[in-house]
Design an enzyme around this catalytic site. Structure first.
Site, PDB file in Angstrom:
ATOM      1  N   ASP A  63      43.392  -0.089  47.602  1.00  0.00           N
ATOM      2  CA  ASP A  63      43.333   1.061  48.502  1.00  0.00           C
ATOM      3  C   ASP A  63      42.225   2.031  48.082  1.00  0.00           C
ATOM      4  O   ASP A  63      41.957   3.016  48.772  1.00  0.00           O
ATOM      5  CB  ASP A  63      44.694   1.756  48.629  1.00  0.00           C
ATOM      6  CG  ASP A  63      45.192   2.343  47.319  1.00  0.00           C
ATOM      7  OD1 ASP A  63      44.561   2.106  46.267  1.00  0.00           O
ATOM      8  OD2 ASP A  63      46.223   3.042  47.345  1.00  0.00           O
ATOM      9  N   SER A  64      41.531   1.713  46.984  1.00  0.00           N
ATOM     10  CA  SER A  64      40.306   2.436  46.637  1.00  0.00           C
ATOM     11  C   SER A  64      39.291   2.329  47.764  1.00  0.00           C
ATOM     12  O   SER A  64      38.323   3.088  47.795  1.00  0.00           O
ATOM     13  CB  SER A  64      39.709   1.890  45.333  1.00  0.00           C
ATOM     14  OG  SER A  64      39.579   0.483  45.398  1.00  0.00           O
ATOM     15  N   ASP A 102      46.664  -4.113  48.326  1.00  0.00           N
ATOM     16  CA  ASP A 102      47.451  -2.919  47.961  1.00  0.00           C
ATOM     17  C   ASP A 102      48.317  -2.469  49.126  1.00  0.00           C
ATOM     18  O   ASP A 102      47.836  -2.381  50.267  1.00  0.00           O
ATOM     19  CB  ASP A 102      46.503  -1.755  47.625  1.00  0.00           C
ATOM     20  CG  ASP A 102      46.265  -1.593  46.139  1.00  0.00           C
ATOM     21  OD1 ASP A 102      47.022  -2.161  45.326  1.00  0.00           O
ATOM     22  OD2 ASP A 102      45.308  -0.875  45.792  1.00  0.00           O
ATOM     23  N   LYS A 132      50.197  -5.454  45.895  1.00  0.00           N
ATOM     24  CA  LYS A 132      50.309  -4.607  44.704  1.00  0.00           C
ATOM     25  C   LYS A 132      50.889  -3.273  45.146  1.00  0.00           C
ATOM     26  O   LYS A 132      50.564  -2.788  46.237  1.00  0.00           O
ATOM     27  CB  LYS A 132      48.948  -4.397  44.035  1.00  0.00           C
ATOM     28  CG  LYS A 132      49.000  -3.461  42.831  1.00  0.00           C
ATOM     29  CD  LYS A 132      47.718  -3.485  42.010  1.00  0.00           C
ATOM     30  CE  LYS A 132      46.595  -2.653  42.552  1.00  0.00           C
ATOM     31  NZ  LYS A 132      46.906  -1.208  42.706  1.00  0.00           N
ATOM     32  N   GLU A 134      52.213   0.745  43.489  1.00  0.00           N
ATOM     33  CA  GLU A 134      52.189   1.654  42.337  1.00  0.00           C
ATOM     34  C   GLU A 134      53.590   2.156  42.009  1.00  0.00           C
ATOM     35  O   GLU A 134      54.433   2.305  42.895  1.00  0.00           O
ATOM     36  CB  GLU A 134      51.282   2.857  42.641  1.00  0.00           C
ATOM     37  CG  GLU A 134      49.826   2.465  42.831  1.00  0.00           C
ATOM     38  CD  GLU A 134      48.917   3.665  43.069  1.00  0.00           C
ATOM     39  OE1 GLU A 134      49.377   4.823  42.934  1.00  0.00           O
ATOM     40  OE2 GLU A 134      47.732   3.435  43.387  1.00  0.00           O
ATOM     41  N   GLU A 201      46.456   1.197  34.372  1.00  0.00           N
ATOM     42  CA  GLU A 201      45.245   1.977  34.665  1.00  0.00           C
ATOM     43  C   GLU A 201      45.225   3.298  33.903  1.00  0.00           C
ATOM     44  O   GLU A 201      46.238   4.015  33.836  1.00  0.00           O
ATOM     45  CB  GLU A 201      45.162   2.272  36.170  1.00  0.00           C
ATOM     46  CG  GLU A 201      43.955   3.172  36.506  1.00  0.00           C
ATOM     47  CD  GLU A 201      43.632   3.309  37.983  1.00  0.00           C
ATOM     48  OE1 GLU A 201      44.331   2.691  38.815  1.00  0.00           O
ATOM     49  OE2 GLU A 201      42.675   4.040  38.299  1.00  0.00           O
TER      50      GLU A 201
HETATM   51  O1  KIV Z   1      42.772   0.467  44.546  1.00  0.00           O
HETATM   52  C1  KIV Z   1      42.242  -0.105  43.586  1.00  0.00           C
HETATM   53  O2  KIV Z   1      41.054  -0.463  43.600  1.00  0.00           O
HETATM   54  C2  KIV Z   1      43.051  -0.357  42.405  1.00  0.00           C
HETATM   55  C3  KIV Z   1      42.342  -0.807  41.174  1.00  0.00           C
HETATM   56  C4  KIV Z   1      41.606   0.327  40.598  1.00  0.00           C
HETATM   57  C5  KIV Z   1      43.246  -1.443  40.218  1.00  0.00           C
HETATM   58  O3  KIV Z   1      44.223  -0.170  42.438  1.00  0.00           O
END
Ligand code: KIV
Length: 286
Positions: A63-64, A102, A132, A134, A201
């Site tokens: 989600d970056s 994510d 993924k 969090e 992280e």
């Molecule tokens: O969103 C993302 O890119 C991430 C990585 C930094 C692990 O969660």
């Protein structure tokens, strides 16, 4: 390992030839605990996925992308539809790596059922192998619910960017004994709940080491420790696309500078009419 390229006449773009190898699987990644380091990068587009795929074990549609692709200030504003559009592109552009997407903020925290609905959409609409999410012990029931229903999950502990408004910033976590112990407990809880790997992280190095020793599943570090079972970076950071370089990033290229130089050269060629040249024109038959 390298990809072979051929011209795809449907799009006039180079794309990799069909897979000479099978896609890795989630159990193969889970089995890498303490073994060959796991190579993971983020990817958001089909073309970048094509380029990274032969060299990676996991491609993360992080989600970056909210910051990297959309110029948002935090990941909190990323939507499930954004993740699905980019997830599908990355799956189309890859044939070797396990692709993980994510779950964005707001799409999974409310209940295990809500998380399942979001994860099922992601997997059905993108073809990704898993998701993924969090969070620590509070997310363990959700991770158990998903993994018992066919959704492979990577957990994410330490600095969790979706919680930036609670954490108050992006500083490294685990400097105090209480938080250190809490994060080890969080990782243990989500691993026991069924996470097949955990992203660790932005934590002090001894904490990443302690988490890696404490859990049975592989850890994948970012701003963590070389002791982790694998490493991940945001691909644009690794390529040198941004001026700001967090401490944990190593720039393996300086792409922003090279793009700038290419754009300067292009603009000059347009302005002095040296582009297009004869070789770039459809000349009339003599
Ligand atoms: O969103 C993302 O890119 C991430 C990585 C930094 C692990 O969660």
């Amino acid at each position: 390992m390298s990809a072979q390229y051929m011209l795809d006449t449907a799009t006039s773009r180079a794309t990799p030839t069909p897979a000479p190898m099978k896609r890795l699987t989630v159990p193969q990644i889970a089995a890498r605990k303490g073994g060959e380091p796991i190579v993971m990068l983020t990817a958001y587009t089909a073309r970048m996925a094509q380029l990274l795929d032969p060299h990676c074990d996991l491609l993360l549609v992080g989600d970056s992308l909210g910051q990297v692709i959309y110029g948002l200030d935090t990941t909190v504003r990323v939507t499930l539809d954004m993740m699905i559009a980019h997830g599908a592109a990355v799956v189309r552009g890859s044939y070797h790596s396990v692709v993980i997407v994510d779950l964005p903020f707001g799409s999974y925290e409310e209940s295990p059922e809500a998380a399942f609905r979001s994860a099922a959409r992601v997997m059905a609409e993108t073809g990704a192998a898993g998701v993924k999410l969090e969070g620590g012990a509070a997310m363990a029931p959700t991770i158990a619910f998903l993994s018992q229903r066919g959704v492979p999950v990577i957990g994410h502990v330490g600095l969790t960017p979706q919680a930036v408004n609670v954490l108050g910033g992006y500083g490294a976590r685990g400097r105090g004994a209480a938080e250190f112990d809490k994060i080890v407990g969080d990782a243990s809880a989500i691993c026991a709940a069924g996470a097949f790997a955990i992203v660790v992280e932005g934590v002090v190095e001894p904490l990443a080491r302690a988490v890696t020793a404490a859990v049975a599943c592989p850890t994948i570090g970012i701003g963590a420790s070389p002791a982790c079972d694998g490493q991940v970076l945001v691909v644009d950071d690794m390529l040198g696309m941004f001026e700001r370089v967090p401490r944990f990033v190593r720039r393996f290229d300086d792409l922003a500078v090279r793009i700038d130089a290419a754009a300067i050269a292009y603009a000059a060629a347009v302005r002095d009419r040296s582009f297009p040249g004869d070789a770039e024109l459809y000349l009339a038959i003599p």
